[in-house]
Every structure is written in C-alpha cells, then in structure tokens.
Design an enzyme around this catalytic site. Structure first.
Site, PDB file in Angstrom:
ATOM      1  CE  LYS A  90      27.227  65.572  16.642  1.00 30.64           C
ATOM      2  NZ  LYS A  90      28.131  66.498  17.189  1.00 30.64           N
ATOM      3  CG  HIS A 218      25.163  70.967  21.397  1.00 31.38           C
ATOM      4  ND1 HIS A 218      25.506  70.360  22.523  1.00 31.38           N
ATOM      5  CD2 HIS A 218      24.699  70.061  20.467  1.00 31.38           C
ATOM      6  CE1 HIS A 218      25.333  68.810  22.132  1.00 31.38           C
ATOM      7  NE2 HIS A 218      24.818  68.788  21.105  1.00 31.38           N
ATOM      8  CD  GLU A 306      20.963  70.520  16.608  1.00 32.36           C
ATOM      9  OE1 GLU A 306      21.274  71.072  15.394  1.00 32.36           O
ATOM     10  OE2 GLU A 306      21.880  70.524  17.431  1.00 32.36           O
TER      11      GLU A 306
END
Length: 446
Positions: A90, A218, A306
């Site tokens: 993204k 996250h 990530e």
C-alpha cells in the site's frame, strides 16, 4: 504460551503450513526489472531538465534509485536476521520496486483483491503473501481462497464466521491492539482486539474449527519511541499465554488436535522509519525488538514484519517546475516582498502525504537562473524572502509549504523534494486533470 523441548515437534502435515521460502517468486528465473539505468540520480535530474525544450515537456517527474531499496533490505536482514520482511505494498505499489523486493526474497503484505492479484501475477508464491486486512470484503476472501493465499489476519468474531463460510482452511493471525500513542499515524482506532477480547476470539475460532497460527500487532506509522515495539511483543506474548491457559495452544487443524507449534507466527507489524528519517532510527528499534523477540519466542516461531516506508521513502526524488508566481507586498509602507510559487504537483498528487502521512516535505532548489543546484553545499548569494509553495489545482487547500525562506525564483525554475517514496504517488489522484508524475529508474549499485 510456554514452550518446552517436549512440546517442539514437527508436524507430519507440513504441506498445510505456510511455507516461508528464501525467494518469494515461484518461477525459476528472477523477475525482470525494465527501463533501469545505472546513472547517478544527479545525472538523471540534470539530463532530464536539459532535454526539456518546451513548456509542454516541463512536467513533474520522479527519479527512483532502486539501490536504496536493496540497501535497506540488506540492512534489515543484518539488524533483524530472524525477521522476514513482508513489504506493505500500500505504501508504494511501483512495479519495479516490487520486482526488486521479489528478487531479494521479500514477502508481501496485501490488503485487497487487486493487491493480491498484482503480486500473484508477478509470480510470487501464495505462501509469501499475508492478506493483512482484518476486515475483508467477502469476494476478496474468495479470491484469496481460489489462489491459495491462506495466511490472513482478523480481529473480531464476525470476521471468523465470514472466513469459516468462505475459506475454512485459512491460516489465521489474530491482530491485537497495541499501544500506538507514540506514533503519528494511529491504527488502533480502527483495528486490533484488546487483550480482554483475546480469550473470547480464540474460543470462537476453536468452536468453528478454524486454524489460528499466530498473533500480530501494529504500533502505528511514524513511531517515535523504539520501546513501543518491545512493549507490543510482550503484549503478544500475553496473548499466546492466554491461548495456552484456555487449552487452545493453536493446535486445532481440520478438527484434529496436533502439535503444530513449529508453524506459529508473530507478526510485528510496520511503522519502521526510512533511512535518515527524523526521530527514532531503525537501528534503535532493532536493538529493542530483536532481544525481546528472542527472549519471548523460540526459533520455531516464525517472525514476520510489514515494513513499507522503510524500503521506499529514500529511494524517490521528486522534481517539480515552477509554473506561476505571485509577488506580494507585505504592506504599502514596507518594501519587503513575499512570493507565492505554484508548482505542477500538489496535495491531490504526490503531496497527499502531508495530509494522510503527516509528512513535512522540504523544498530545495534544483535549477534556478539556468544553474543546477542539486545537493550542492554552496549557498545562493541572494537575499531570501518569505515564500509559500502551492499545488496546481484550483483548490485553496492545495498548499505544500508556507513561510519558507527562498531566494527570488522565476517561472520555469525547478525545485526538488527528497524522500518522496512513501505514501505519495500511491494515493495520488488526477484531480483537476493533473496527471501523476512519470518515473525514471536507476540502480546505482549495478
């Protein structure tokens, strides 16, 4: 979750486990990267400007140095050797960036059918993809099932029932709520199960005979405290322990209890800064994160991350042209001038990062009065004036910088912005008919 030597046994059903391989592409040859030179970024900027002979050619453009992506990958593996990076596409779905990371052996974090399709079409193995969107569209889950992308996240019971109906053999990772108060972009307002909900969610998964293989978190993007990562790992350890107290142990597979501890996964999320970014450095994060992972989880637990901006922010330089200028007198009795410069990229294009990513781009002079100034230490020996920089659209919100001290520039001069690879063109639009900048590629390592 507690681990002992007796608990650590290899399953006989390895074909059912996510297969973390050294290379993420399934074809025998490396993915080809096209239209890439090996010229320095400065040369490409200079030659591109020199080749522009008319106003019609003075469009904004990027120079991408893929060497920066490679260097960041090797830096990641050196400082966090146990962690497998899954690029958050993204951040920047540029095809040459993705191909570079494929060839390096990275995995990929996808959030939609289109992202999954893009990665799969480039030959990436489904086992090197995580569908890391806790709340997924049903048709996208069906696409993942059809293409055997089995690893995916969840954070609520309704998602479990959806997955049971569509993809009952999926390998699920429970996303817990981490403390993201030390980050600029906070995700906890949208995603993440609180620790108090972990027990309930694992029991729902067990009743549905779904295979939960790990925990994720996250800490948010733009994290400015390295201890946020280590604190989140400790929280994830608590979630693993909750599973053990319930007798869950993440061992349910196809209705049969088997010891599958070797396939457990800890997903430590993103939020890793790009090279040279302000605030906490990647080195500081690695010093906190690596030891706590080793202390809490044995080698049989797979650790993935990530990173997005970490790989790409420093790889892209944006060059923009000054299309228009307004000279403003501060007052009738004051001769001091203020300048407004209008450039051919803005908030609806590459600079959406100002709104959505809290980025503060710094304008630098690229070419002025026919002189080339890229990365030159010499100062322009001219008076400096208060200046503001505006985008090309008809929206008054399209402002990029205010109260910058710059020399008097002219229409046709050029500015550049460093570190424009993260959350820039990925979310850019063509509002008002202004197209996204083209990209010139180089790799200064080859």
């Amino acid at each position: 979750m507690k681990f002992s030597n007796n608990d650590i046994k290899l399953t006989q059903n390895k074909q059912l486990l996510p297969n973390f391989v050294n290379k993420s592409f399934s074809n025998n040859s490396a993915t080809k990267i096209i239209n890439v030179s090996n010229s320095p970024v400065s040369s490409i900027l200079h030659d591109t400007l020199a080749g522009m002979n008319s106003d019609d050619e003075s469009d904004a453009f990027y120079v991408c140095d893929l060497a920066q992506v490679e260097l960041q990958f090797h830096r990641f593996k050196k400082l966090l050797p146990r962690v497998i990076p899954f690029f958050a596409m993204k951040c920047n779905p540029d095809e040459n960036v993705i191909k570079t990371l494929i060839n390096l052996g990275a995995g990929f974090d996808c959030a939609s059918k289109n992202e999954l399709q893009t990665i799969l079409n480039l030959g990436v193995s489904p086992s090197s993809i995580i569908y890391a969107n806790p709340c997924k569209q049903a048709s996208h889950v069906r696409y993942a099932a059809k293409n055997e992308v089995s690893l995916m996240t969840f954070d609520n019971a309704d998602e479990l029932h959806k997955i049971k109906a569509i993809f009952p053999t999926a390998k699920l990772v429970l996303r817990i709520l981490a403390d993201d108060s030390r980050s600029l972009c906070k995700f906890g307002v949208k995603f993440g199960a609180s620790l108090s909900d972990v027990s309930m969610l694992l029991q729902v998964a067990k009743s549905l005979e779904l295979d939960v293989v790990g925990i994720s978190f996250h800490v948010g993007s733009g994290c400015y405290d390295a201890s946020a990562f280590s604190d989140a790992v400790l929280l994830a350890k608590e979630a693993f322990d909750i599973g053990e107290k319930l007798g869950f142990n993440f061992e349910l597979l196809d209705g049969n209890f088997q010891n599958l501890i070797d396939k457990l996964i800890l997903l430590v999320g993103g939020g890793f800064p790009g090279y040279g970014a302000e605030g906490v450095s990647f080195e500081q994060i690695a010093l906190k994160l690596g030891p706590v992972i080793d202390a809490c989880f044995p080698p049989h637990v797979k650790i993935i991350a990530e990173p997005g901006r970490y790989f790409v922010s420093n790889a892209f330089t944006l060059a923009v042209n000054i299309c228009s200028r307004r000279k403003i007198k501060v007052s009738d009795c004051d001769a001091t001038k203020e300048f407004r410069y209008y450039i051919n990229d803005g908030m609806y294009g590459s600079f959406n990062c100002i709104t959505f990513d809290h980025y503060k781009p710094i304008p630098k002079i690229l070419k002025a009065k026919k002189n080339f100034y890229y990365q030159k230490n010499e100062k322009l020996l001219e008076e400096l004036y208060s200046s503001s920089i505006w985008g090309p659209t008809c929206d008054s919100m399209d402002v990029i910088a205010t109260n910058y001290l710059l020399p008097e520039l002219e229409i046709g001069d050029w500015l550049y912005f460093d570190s424009m690879g993260a959350y820039t063109s990925a979310a850019g639009s063509v509002f008002n008919g202004f197209m996204k900048p083209r990209i010139f590629y180089t790799n200064t390592l080859h």
